[in-house]
Design a protein around this motif. Sequence first.
Motif, PDB file in Angstrom:
ATOM      1  N   MET A  55       0.934  -1.403   0.326  1.00  0.00           N
ATOM      2  CA  MET A  55      -0.064   0.085   0.137  1.00  0.00           C
ATOM      3  C   MET A  55       0.194   1.448   0.164  1.00  0.00           C
ATOM      4  O   MET A  55       0.429   2.422  -0.681  1.00  0.00           O
ATOM      5  N   SER A  56       1.978   1.740   0.355  1.00  0.00           N
ATOM      6  CA  SER A  56       3.197   2.647   0.682  1.00  0.00           C
ATOM      7  C   SER A  56       3.581   2.264  -0.042  1.00  0.00           C
ATOM      8  O   SER A  56       3.968   3.942  -1.028  1.00  0.00           O
ATOM      9  N   VAL A  57       3.942   1.383  -1.212  1.00  0.00           N
ATOM     10  CA  VAL A  57       4.049   1.815  -2.963  1.00  0.00           C
ATOM     11  C   VAL A  57       2.984   2.601  -3.539  1.00  0.00           C
ATOM     12  O   VAL A  57       3.402   3.589  -4.555  1.00  0.00           O
ATOM     13  N   ILE A  58       1.577   2.466  -3.683  1.00  0.00           N
ATOM     14  CA  ILE A  58       1.573   3.432  -4.220  1.00  0.00           C
ATOM     15  C   ILE A  58       0.748   4.612  -3.583  1.00  0.00           C
ATOM     16  O   ILE A  58       0.377   5.820  -4.886  1.00  0.00           O
ATOM     17  N   TYR A  59       1.519   5.032  -2.424  1.00  0.00           N
ATOM     18  CA  TYR A  59       1.455   6.716  -1.776  1.00  0.00           C
ATOM     19  C   TYR A  59       2.450   7.383  -2.710  1.00  0.00           C
ATOM     20  O   TYR A  59       2.638   7.878  -3.103  1.00  0.00           O
ATOM     21  N   ILE A  60       3.139   6.418  -2.459  1.00  0.00           N
ATOM     22  CA  ILE A  60       4.942   6.976  -3.167  1.00  0.00           C
ATOM     23  C   ILE A  60       4.615   7.220  -5.321  1.00  0.00           C
ATOM     24  O   ILE A  60       5.138   7.925  -5.314  1.00  0.00           O
ATOM     25  N   LEU A  61       4.226   6.029  -5.816  1.00  0.00           N
ATOM     26  CA  LEU A  61       3.638   6.396  -7.070  1.00  0.00           C
ATOM     27  C   LEU A  61       3.026   7.734  -7.655  1.00  0.00           C
ATOM     28  O   LEU A  61       3.107   8.268  -8.002  1.00  0.00           O
ATOM     29  N   ILE A  62       1.473   7.605  -6.207  1.00  0.00           N
ATOM     30  CA  ILE A  62       1.478   9.230  -6.553  1.00  0.00           C
ATOM     31  C   ILE A  62       2.270  10.192  -6.125  1.00  0.00           C
ATOM     32  O   ILE A  62       2.037  10.670  -7.126  1.00  0.00           O
TER      33      ILE A  62
END
Length: 61
Positions: free
Chosen positions: A1-8
């Motif tokens: 889930m933290s990868v999504i925040y980084i990508l956004i």
Amino acid sequence: MSVIYILITVSIFVAVVFLVAFIVAVKNGQFDDSYTPSVRMLFEDELVKEESESNSKSKQS
């Protein structure tokens, strides 16, 4: 889930960079060409033809 925040976050940063680059290009007059080069190229060819026709007419006289 933290990868999504980084990508956004990265995608928003890239979008802001492109927006700033676009605004700078507009302010520097990059897109002020109201008469496109392709049309100018066509008119230059016509001018050359007209000049050559007028030169051939003047040589015949």
